[in-house]
Design an enzyme around this catalytic site. Structure first.
Site, short mmCIF file in Angstrom:
data_model
loop_
_atom_site.label_atom_id
_atom_site.label_comp_id
_atom_site.label_asym_id
_atom_site.label_seq_id
_atom_site.Cartn_x
_atom_site.Cartn_y
_atom_site.Cartn_z
N HIS A 52 -91.07 4.93 34.57
CA HIS A 52 -90.73 3.70 35.30
C HIS A 52 -89.47 3.05 34.74
O HIS A 52 -89.36 1.83 34.70
CB HIS A 52 -91.91 2.71 35.24
CG HIS A 52 -93.15 3.26 35.84
ND1 HIS A 52 -93.28 3.50 37.19
CD2 HIS A 52 -94.31 3.67 35.27
CE1 HIS A 52 -94.48 4.01 37.43
NE2 HIS A 52 -95.12 4.12 36.28
N TRP A 73 -78.50 -14.95 2.77
CA TRP A 73 -78.58 -14.34 4.11
C TRP A 73 -78.03 -15.43 5.02
O TRP A 73 -78.65 -16.47 5.22
CB TRP A 73 -80.04 -14.03 4.45
CG TRP A 73 -80.22 -13.26 5.73
CD1 TRP A 73 -80.19 -11.90 5.88
CD2 TRP A 73 -80.48 -13.81 7.02
NE1 TRP A 73 -80.41 -11.59 7.21
CE2 TRP A 73 -80.59 -12.73 7.93
CE3 TRP A 73 -80.61 -15.11 7.53
CZ2 TRP A 73 -80.83 -12.90 9.28
CZ3 TRP A 73 -80.85 -15.28 8.89
CH2 TRP A 73 -80.97 -14.18 9.74
N LYS A 108 -88.39 1.23 13.11
CA LYS A 108 -87.95 1.76 11.80
C LYS A 108 -86.58 2.42 11.95
O LYS A 108 -85.69 2.20 11.15
CB LYS A 108 -88.93 2.84 11.29
CG LYS A 108 -90.23 2.40 10.73
CD LYS A 108 -90.20 1.96 9.29
CE LYS A 108 -89.93 0.50 9.17
NZ LYS A 108 -90.97 -0.42 9.52
N CYS A 131 -82.73 -15.41 1.76
CA CYS A 131 -82.12 -16.03 0.58
C CYS A 131 -83.07 -15.97 -0.62
O CYS A 131 -84.23 -16.33 -0.53
CB CYS A 131 -81.71 -17.47 0.81
SG CYS A 131 -80.53 -17.68 2.12
N LYS A 147 -85.98 -9.15 4.34
CA LYS A 147 -87.40 -8.75 4.27
C LYS A 147 -88.32 -9.88 4.74
O LYS A 147 -89.33 -9.63 5.38
CB LYS A 147 -87.73 -8.38 2.82
CG LYS A 147 -89.16 -8.00 2.60
CD LYS A 147 -89.31 -6.53 2.47
CE LYS A 147 -90.73 -6.07 2.43
NZ LYS A 147 -91.00 -5.05 3.44
N ARG A 207 -84.19 -10.12 -0.07
CA ARG A 207 -84.37 -11.31 0.76
C ARG A 207 -83.10 -11.70 1.51
O ARG A 207 -83.12 -12.51 2.42
CB ARG A 207 -84.80 -12.49 -0.11
CG ARG A 207 -86.13 -12.30 -0.78
CD ARG A 207 -86.50 -13.53 -1.55
NE ARG A 207 -86.81 -14.61 -0.67
CZ ARG A 207 -88.04 -14.93 -0.26
NH1 ARG A 207 -89.05 -14.24 -0.68
NH2 ARG A 207 -88.24 -15.93 0.55
N ASN A 246 -82.47 -22.38 0.25
CA ASN A 246 -82.96 -21.40 1.21
C ASN A 246 -83.54 -22.21 2.38
O ASN A 246 -84.37 -23.08 2.15
CB ASN A 246 -84.06 -20.55 0.54
CG ASN A 246 -84.75 -19.60 1.50
OD1 ASN A 246 -84.25 -19.33 2.58
ND2 ASN A 246 -85.89 -19.08 1.09
N GLY A 247 -83.07 -21.97 3.60
CA GLY A 247 -83.58 -22.72 4.75
C GLY A 247 -82.43 -23.24 5.60
O GLY A 247 -81.28 -22.80 5.45
N GLU A 279 -93.30 1.11 16.50
CA GLU A 279 -92.96 1.01 15.08
C GLU A 279 -91.94 2.09 14.68
O GLU A 279 -91.01 1.83 13.92
CB GLU A 279 -94.25 1.12 14.24
CG GLU A 279 -94.07 1.11 12.73
CD GLU A 279 -93.42 -0.15 12.18
OE1 GLU A 279 -93.25 -1.14 12.91
OE2 GLU A 279 -93.02 -0.11 11.00
N GLU A 329 -83.82 -0.16 12.59
CA GLU A 329 -83.62 -1.02 11.42
C GLU A 329 -82.73 -0.37 10.37
O GLU A 329 -81.83 -1.01 9.83
CB GLU A 329 -84.97 -1.30 10.73
CG GLU A 329 -85.74 -2.48 11.24
CD GLU A 329 -87.03 -2.68 10.45
OE1 GLU A 329 -87.36 -3.83 10.20
OE2 GLU A 329 -87.73 -1.69 10.08
C1 G6P Z 1 -88.78 -9.14 8.93
C2 G6P Z 1 -88.79 -7.78 8.28
C3 G6P Z 1 -89.80 -6.88 8.99
C4 G6P Z 1 -91.17 -7.54 9.00
C5 G6P Z 1 -91.12 -8.92 9.65
C6 G6P Z 1 -92.43 -9.68 9.47
O1 G6P Z 1 -88.21 -9.05 10.19
O2 G6P Z 1 -87.50 -7.19 8.33
O3 G6P Z 1 -89.88 -5.64 8.31
O4 G6P Z 1 -92.07 -6.75 9.70
O5 G6P Z 1 -90.10 -9.70 9.01
O6 G6P Z 1 -92.65 -9.88 8.10
P1 G6P Z 1 -94.03 -10.30 7.47
O7 G6P Z 1 -93.74 -10.55 6.02
O8 G6P Z 1 -94.47 -11.55 8.18
O9 G6P Z 1 -94.99 -9.19 7.68
#
Ligand code: G6P
Length: 616
Positions: free
Chosen positions: A512, A74, A493, A2, A611, A27, A100-101, A489, A496
């Site tokens: 395994h 969000w 990616k 948010c 994010k 956000r 937000n929250g 990662e 996501e």
């Molecule tokens: C969210 C984002 C990720 C990020 C994670 C941790 O899930 O979508 O891309 O890695 O938060 O975020 P931070 O700001 O704590 O690195």
């Protein structure tokens, strides 16, 4: 999670708020809305979807007021509907609120408010909070010189359990906002005859770089020319005014198609910024200004514990490998969300680290607080100066890579890898790592930006591969040692941003379980750098090929694969082990980016993600 913008000043509020919401869209982006106070009434426009939809709606009947609030959502409580979008207006029409929250005790509040005749149009906890403020506002006596809105927000928040960053306006109080935070970031921007409240500095820097970072438990009354901060317990606070070093150009896309693309290609410069001034004069080790821990204290550390979420956790896992390799000290990594509740036993003389690009991830913050509560010193690696995690940590290292806007982290990730390697070198040089080995490592780290530049030249090749593989529905990412977290990662990616199911695995573990998935329909991306276990990785590739699995091999220069083993080969430059994970990240970032583009996905705003995750 948010985005929030509140504006009071000399200009029209809605264009500024819309501009701010666009910058905050990363956000949360399922719905947006504004409330502008003009001619003694709230004018509210709310729309599901992106800020662009809201902008079109507002253009039909422009809003001229100079005082208002806006929100990008969000969803937590209640589905994605216009009614659930913020701002919410109390049923008596007196109060407008953005939030937000999550308010955890909203059900009890709602029950109470229904008995008092308040009604609800949405399914949100926010509307409940809004009506409770209205309830207190209606009861608050009118006393000259006293701020009724401030008093009623304060009373309401004393009953609120959960997390919030809120901005409130009263219909009878033009030019006066009240904002408060607990667990969700809020920043006050101090402009010239105008003031702004936002959840992120990127919504503020277009007008001012002077900011006050509000702390948890603080509440602020803001007018066009003034502000007053106190705690919820009514203790007065002398706020510090900070200066933001980012400017508006840093958070613009320029000639790129997406922020993610821009941020991928920005990485050489980002790495240069992250390492600047951090190497010792003798060129054998690193220095960090803000660790707030003496060399002798560091020398006494017997274990490290790292906590983070998402991509940042993968950076911690690579750092674990580097510290164990260079400094020979045991390191443990844990999901922040697990650590915070697991009550895991910790050794004495453990130094605790959290990593968080945003510095606001709620689980990482909770892990930090839990470790501090247990009496441990906690250091933070973060990109956002003044973020909650950066402020609550005992010390730390800033990444200095500028704002990262794309939801899928790229430049923040590689700078975390760099900082992790630099940290490992620093600790290593206090122990067994020789001067010569330190110098070789420093030289390699200094060369990382150029190696990344070289790896980025692979973009056209990777794009062509992406076109051939974009139609698959499953993919495996396999790596070993320091490249196992890069496999994790790579898989993260891809899922996501392109919604392809992907799993990261240690290459040898593949037999395994995941091997059961392998067929001509499930390609594997496999890291095979030249080195001591190259032949073992080649054996894993043979096992995949024997089951008709397509293989995309990422090798280093000079590594020779048996003919016909890989369907695609991506060759990255040879590099020092401290730099390898950074350079190896580039092709998987490019692959997921180009696959997502090929599939027509919304790269910078993938569905359901945000994010910065500031709710549990
Ligand atoms: C969210 C984002 C990720 C990020 C994670 C941790 O899930 O979508 O891309 O890695 O938060 O975020 P931070 O700001 O704590 O690195």
């Amino acid at each position: 999670m948010c985005g929030i913008v509140g504006y009071v000043g000399k200009h029209k509020a809605s264009p500024f708020i819309l501009e701010g919401l666009k910058r905050l869209e990363y956000r949360g982006y399922d719905s947006t809305g504004v409330a502008i106070l003009q001619n003694g009434a709230f004018h509210v426009v709310k729309k599901i979807g992106r800020v662009a939809n809201l902008e079109k709606e507002i253009a039909k009947s422009p809003l001229n007021g100079t005082f208002g609030i806006g929100h990008t959502r969000w969803a937590t409580h209640g589905g994605v509907t216009d009614a659930n979008a913020h701002p919410h207006i109390s049923s008596d029409g007196k109060i407008a609120l953005i939030h937000n929250g999550v308010i955890e005790n909203y059900a009890a509040m709602k029950k109470f408010l229904l008995t008092k005749g308040y009604t609800f149009k949405s399914e949100t906890d926010t509307e409940v909070l809004c009506n409770l403020i209205a309830y207190h506002y209606a009861k608050e006596p009118v006393v000259a010189g006293e701020n009724r809105l401030f008093a009623s927000v304060r009373k309401t928040l004393l009953h609120a359990e959960g997390t919030y960053g809120i901005v409130v306006m009263g219909v009878d109080l033009p030019g006066e906002m009240v904002a408060a935070r607990k667990g969700s970031p809020l920043i006050l921007g101090l402009g010239d005859n105008e003031n702004i409240i936002a959840s992120d500095v990127s919504a503020i820097v277009a007008r001012t770089q002077s900011v006050v970072y509000l702390k948890d438990g603080e509440i602020v009354n803001v007018t066009q020319k003034d502000f007053r901060v106190t705690t919820l317990d009514q203790e007065s606070v002398s706020p510090t005014v900070d200066r933001v070093t980012w400017n508006i150009a840093d958070s613009e896309m320029g000639a790129y198609a997406h922020f993610m693309e821009k941020e991928i290609f920005e990485q050489p410069v980002a790495l240069e910024n992250a390492m600047r001034g951090r190497f010792s004069e003798d060129g054998s080790t690193t220095n960090f200004g803000g660790l707030n821990i003496s060399a002798s204290e560091f020398r006494g550390i017997e274990r490290f514990m790292f906590c983070a979420c998402g991509t940042a956790l993968h950076a911690c896992m690579v750092t674990e490998h580097m510290i164990e390799r260079f400094a020979r000290i045991p390191v443990e990594c844990d999901y922040a969300s697990e650590f915070r509740y697991r009550n895991s036993p910790l050794f004495r003389n453990t130094l605790f680290f959290v990593m968080s690009q945003s510095g606001e991830t709620i689980d990482t913050l909770a892990a930090l607080r839990e470790a501090k509560r247990k009496g441990y010193k906690v250091l933070a690696v973060s990109n956002v100066v003044g973020s909650t995690i950066a402020r609550e940590a005992d010390g730390g290292i800033y990444q200095h890579v500028g704002p990262e806007v794309g939801v899928a982290s790229t430049k923040a990730f590689t700078s975390q890898l760099l900082i992790g390697a630099m940290l490992a070198l620093y600790i290593g040089r206090m122990r067994d790592l020789s001067f010569g080995a330190g110098q070789r490592c420093v030289t390699a780290l200094k060369g990382a930006p150029d190696l990344v530049r070289k790896a980025l030249e692979l973009a056209p090749h990777v794009k062509a591969i992406a076109k051939r593989y974009a139609h698959y529905t499953d993919m495996l990412f396999l790596g070993r040692m320091s490249l196992f977290p890069i496999a994790l990662e790579g898989a993260l990616k891809l899922k996501e941003i392109s919604y392809i199911h992907a799993e990261g695995y240690p290459a040898a573990e593949m037999k395994h379980g995941p091997i059961a998935l392998i067929s001509e329909k499930c390609p594997s991306v496999i890291f095979a750098p030249a080195g001591e276990i190259f032949n073992k990785i080649v054996s894993s590739m043979q096992e995949i090929k024997a089951r008709k699995g397509p293989v995309i091999a990422i090798i280093t220069e000079g590594a020779e694969l048996p003919a016909g083993l890989a369907d695609e080969v991506i060759t990255i430059p040879t590099c020092h082990e401290a730099v390898l994970p950074i350079v190896a990240s580039i092709p998987v970032q490019l692959l997921s980016y180009y696959i997502a583009v090929e599939r027509g996905c919304d790269v910078d705003k993938p569905r359901n993600l945000a994010k910065s995750v500031t709710v549990e």
